[in-house]
Motif scaffolding. Sequence first.
Motif, short mmCIF file in Angstrom:
data_model
loop_
_atom_site.label_atom_id
_atom_site.label_comp_id
_atom_site.label_asym_id
_atom_site.label_seq_id
_atom_site.Cartn_x
_atom_site.Cartn_y
_atom_site.Cartn_z
N LEU A 1 5.60 6.46 -0.70
CA LEU A 1 5.88 5.98 0.65
C LEU A 1 5.06 4.71 0.79
O LEU A 1 3.83 4.74 0.68
CB LEU A 1 5.47 7.02 1.69
N THR A 2 5.75 3.59 1.01
CA THR A 2 5.14 2.27 0.88
C THR A 2 5.26 1.46 2.16
O THR A 2 6.29 1.46 2.82
CB THR A 2 5.84 1.51 -0.27
N ILE A 3 4.17 0.75 2.46
CA ILE A 3 4.19 -0.24 3.54
C ILE A 3 3.89 -1.59 2.90
O ILE A 3 2.95 -1.72 2.10
CB ILE A 3 3.18 0.10 4.67
N SER A 4 4.70 -2.58 3.24
CA SER A 4 4.48 -3.93 2.72
C SER A 4 3.35 -4.59 3.49
O SER A 4 3.01 -4.17 4.60
CB SER A 4 5.75 -4.78 2.86
N LYS A 5 2.79 -5.62 2.92
CA LYS A 5 1.72 -6.36 3.60
C LYS A 5 2.24 -6.93 4.93
O LYS A 5 1.56 -6.87 5.95
CB LYS A 5 1.20 -7.48 2.68
N THR A 6 3.46 -7.46 4.93
CA THR A 6 4.06 -8.01 6.15
C THR A 6 4.16 -6.94 7.23
O THR A 6 3.78 -7.16 8.39
CB THR A 6 5.45 -8.59 5.84
N ASP A 7 4.69 -5.76 6.86
CA ASP A 7 4.81 -4.67 7.83
C ASP A 7 3.45 -4.15 8.26
O ASP A 7 3.25 -3.75 9.41
CB ASP A 7 5.66 -3.53 7.27
N TYR A 8 2.51 -4.17 7.35
CA TYR A 8 1.15 -3.74 7.66
C TYR A 8 0.55 -4.63 8.75
O TYR A 8 -0.02 -4.15 9.73
CB TYR A 8 0.30 -3.78 6.39
N LEU A 9 0.73 -5.93 8.59
CA LEU A 9 0.22 -6.88 9.60
C LEU A 9 0.95 -6.71 10.93
O LEU A 9 0.34 -6.80 12.00
CB LEU A 9 0.32 -8.31 9.08
N GLN A 10 2.26 -6.43 10.87
CA GLN A 10 3.04 -6.18 12.09
C GLN A 10 2.54 -4.91 12.78
O GLN A 10 2.40 -4.87 13.99
CB GLN A 10 4.53 -6.06 11.76
N LEU B 1 0.88 -1.17 0.00
CA LEU B 1 0.00 0.00 0.00
C LEU B 1 0.92 1.21 0.00
O LEU B 1 1.86 1.27 0.79
CB LEU B 1 -0.87 -0.01 1.25
N SER B 2 0.67 2.16 -0.88
CA SER B 2 1.57 3.31 -0.99
C SER B 2 0.81 4.62 -1.02
O SER B 2 -0.29 4.70 -1.55
CB SER B 2 2.41 3.21 -2.27
N MET B 3 1.47 5.64 -0.51
CA MET B 3 1.02 7.01 -0.67
C MET B 3 1.85 7.62 -1.78
O MET B 3 3.08 7.46 -1.80
CB MET B 3 1.25 7.80 0.62
N VAL B 4 1.22 8.29 -2.71
CA VAL B 4 1.94 8.92 -3.81
C VAL B 4 2.47 10.27 -3.34
O VAL B 4 1.70 11.15 -2.97
CB VAL B 4 1.02 9.11 -5.05
N LYS B 5 3.80 10.40 -3.33
CA LYS B 5 4.44 11.68 -2.98
C LYS B 5 4.59 12.55 -4.22
O LYS B 5 4.48 13.77 -4.15
CB LYS B 5 5.82 11.45 -2.36
N SER B 6 4.88 11.92 -5.36
CA SER B 6 4.98 12.65 -6.62
C SER B 6 4.78 11.66 -7.76
O SER B 6 4.99 10.46 -7.61
CB SER B 6 6.33 13.35 -6.76
N GLY B 7 4.36 12.19 -8.90
CA GLY B 7 4.15 11.35 -10.07
C GLY B 7 2.69 10.95 -10.24
O GLY B 7 1.82 11.37 -9.47
N ILE B 8 2.47 10.14 -11.27
CA ILE B 8 1.12 9.68 -11.61
C ILE B 8 1.17 8.17 -11.82
O ILE B 8 2.02 7.67 -12.53
CB ILE B 8 0.61 10.35 -12.90
#
Length: 193
Positions: free
Chosen positions: A104-113, A48-55
């Motif tokens: 800015l990205t969180i992996s599924k593993t880190d999300y569960l943690q 899951l990511s938040m877009v800081k810049s770009g499309i």
Amino acid sequence: MEDFNELIQTYFGPLNAHELSVIQSYFRKEQLAKNEIFTTSGEICNRLSMVKSGILRVFALSEDGKEITQWLSVKGFFVTDVMGFFFNQHNRWTIQAFTEAELLTISKTDYLQLCREFPKWTEIEKRFIIKCFAMMEDRIFSHLSMTAEERYNRYFEQNRELFHQVPLQYIASVLGMTPETFSRIRKRQSENS
């Protein structure tokens, strides 16, 4: 990371500095090159990511092989395949960087943690999913209740810069109209300006 904290507050509600710091510690900077794939249809999205810049463009192929652009994700929006990330189902959508993008990205593993380490996250996650649902409901309502021209005008007012950055057939697809209808409306709008 001010943008990050502001976006987290916008999407997830009021959080104190410690809570923001805990959440922020799980997100990592990620760069995508132009045309790089974030996730592919048929896979299970693992971030899951938040877009800081770009499309980033969210799209799929219809049964007759036509590309359907569902969403154009820009700065300040989150991007993932919801069914893949949250429900471990195969992605419907392919997500591709249309331009170079910083995330800015969180992996599924880190999300569960994060869910285990920070119990309040369950409430925050619920608010996030409700916000996603409300955005989709708003899009459905506009498709059912607005004319093509009204949808065009609304999207143009909210996303004016995109009209100069991406091929217009992608925007037409997001708006649920053919490129021909989109072109007719665009021509009428420029004649009336």
